[in-house]
Design a protein around this motif. Sequence first.
Motif, short mmCIF file in Angstrom:
data_model
loop_
_atom_site.label_atom_id
_atom_site.label_comp_id
_atom_site.label_asym_id
_atom_site.label_seq_id
_atom_site.Cartn_x
_atom_site.Cartn_y
_atom_site.Cartn_z
N ASP A 80 41.85 8.14 40.79
CA ASP A 80 42.89 7.27 40.25
C ASP A 80 43.17 7.57 38.78
OD1 ASP A 80 43.41 6.03 42.58
OD2 ASP A 80 42.39 4.15 42.13
N LEU A 81 42.15 8.08 38.08
CA LEU A 81 42.34 8.44 36.67
C LEU A 81 43.11 9.74 36.55
CD1 LEU A 81 38.80 7.63 35.24
CD2 LEU A 81 40.93 6.58 34.48
N ILE A 82 42.81 10.68 37.47
CA ILE A 82 43.51 11.97 37.43
C ILE A 82 44.97 11.75 37.82
CG2 ILE A 82 43.67 14.27 38.49
CD1 ILE A 82 40.60 14.21 38.71
N GLY A 83 45.19 10.96 38.86
CA GLY A 83 46.56 10.55 39.19
C GLY A 83 46.94 9.47 38.17
N LYS B 86 52.43 10.55 35.26
CA LYS B 86 51.85 10.89 36.56
C LYS B 86 52.18 9.81 37.56
CE LYS B 86 47.91 11.50 34.44
NZ LYS B 86 46.50 11.80 34.15
N GLY B 87 52.13 10.15 38.83
CA GLY B 87 52.49 9.21 39.90
C GLY B 87 51.66 7.94 39.82
N GLY B 88 52.31 6.79 39.96
CA GLY B 88 51.62 5.53 39.82
C GLY B 88 50.88 5.06 41.07
N ALA B 89 51.25 5.61 42.22
CA ALA B 89 50.64 5.14 43.47
C ALA B 89 49.42 5.99 43.80
CB ALA B 89 51.65 5.21 44.60
N GLY B 90 48.32 5.34 44.20
CA GLY B 90 47.12 6.07 44.60
C GLY B 90 47.34 6.76 45.94
N GLU B 91 46.75 7.94 46.06
CA GLU B 91 47.01 8.75 47.26
C GLU B 91 46.42 8.15 48.53
OE1 GLU B 91 48.95 11.32 47.36
OE2 GLU B 91 49.29 11.25 45.19
#
Lengths: 249, 318
Positions: A80-83, B86-91
Amino acid sequence: MTFLRDTATIFSREFAPVWRDPLSLVFTMAQPLLFLYLFGPLLEQGTQTPGPAWQWFVPGILIMMCLSGPLMAGYFLLLDLIGGSMERLLVTPVSRTALLVGRTLKEFVVLLAQAVLIIGLAVPLGLDLHVPGVLTGLTLLVVFGIGLGGLSFVLAIVSAPGGELFYGVTQVVMFPLLLLSGVLLPVENGPGWLQTAAALNPVTYVVEAERALFAGRFLDAPVVGGAAAAVVTALLGLHLARRRMARGL
Amino acid sequence: MIHARGLTKTYTLKKTSVDAVRGVDLDVEAGQLVAFLGPNGAGKSTCLRMLTGLLPPTSGTARVAGHDVTTEAAAVRARIGYIGQKGGAGEAFRIGDELVTQGRCYGLTRRDARSRAEELLTVVGLDGLFARKPSTLSGGQRRRLDIALGLMNRPPLLFLDEPSTGLDPASRADIWAHILRLRADHGTTLFLTTHYLEEADTMAERVVVIDQGRIIADGTARALKADLAGDRLTVTLHDPADAPRAAELAAGLPGAAEIAADGPRLTLRVAAADRALPEFLRALDAAGLKAEAAESTRPTLDDVFLALTGRTIEDEDA
């Protein structure tokens, strides 16, 4: 109130993928399950363990899961930190502490579910169930897990955005901690230097405490030592994680 | 909406301190669309992260949406939206679930968060994709999802960090349509960083240029270009021998500078080419000099940056 609601929010965010795909719980348990079925019987045949083999070995498997589970919490945080999703959540009014506590709670629930499953599977193999001891043992496991989770969060934050440090440290630290805690085989049978190293390993004390509790012995010296090791780990992990969060990510 | 005074940020990286932001004063009124422009490493994102409360400033103060970012962080957070690089939504999460989480983080009940999530998916044209994961979306769709996440609390002030970077031209235009509609429909104050010069040029009514942690220019794109760079005129004369005489005439034009002759070609900078060019041609005519071709080029914001710093923005990126 806000803190509790925020914690619930983060917990349900983190837990949703598990809830939607419960099989993933079993897959992440592959390693402990393999140890239970493919390694446990070997102990049962031999005479290496002090006391009944399953009584001795099952607490060790739980510790094995306790080491890998909370470390996964750090891994998910790192993702979540990398994204950008951690950053996105940090801009909302959600409590910063809840962001970590909610995540840790999810790892507990997963850890408890897996622990109950392992214990359930071990009973037919010959584990003698001392319910109060097992429940106390699980509590101790959770306290220890909080600390490990906190440490793993700090490691994840320090490793972002690259992440190499996280993978490196977890790989280098995990196995020595595990092997030097007497999870698989009793350290008492090893050479002196190995016993010294094990004595310096906090995990050793927690394993010993779990074994005493699973045997129904509450007032043993190892229980006190293990509880102390777990509480110190928890306080240290929480303190470091909170301090690191306050500095901004 | 934004009032920053003496904002600085010093990082310590491997025991050497880096002054990322060195004293930024900034005022943005409600309803403005401001582009924060500068090369990579200029301090754009650091400023944005301080204004959104993500990063505590080393010194200085900032009031954002009526509250102090350091002492009233919660009040600021409730009133702003932020769309990061960077994209705000978690994958690992379904996009609808992420929107619901976002709503719950702003204090909505689960039911309200759910209906707001559905509403936002419709607003950004992702309706019906509630149960999808981010990895199944296209680049443009992911960016629209980020916008939806940033709009959850209907913020009167929205920060966007490089909203269109990495998108193809069609998706960029689409993202801009969404951003501009926000402004038209809700009067949202927009503060965005970009290093696409033409984007700042055409979209923003105010451009703030930052370089090496300091604001070095602030104004409308048009004013910055007129004041700092000016238009460029190129006139090709019939007879190269006329060039010195033509250069003398050119010197009389308003704002004329950097007059240079290369054979029959005369180039110069003027304040406003649309007025200067006819005037220059008439002057040449009156002096009996024959011009064969004439053209004017408008400056870009890169010319502005060049005039201010002696470097181009692209140089820095390389």
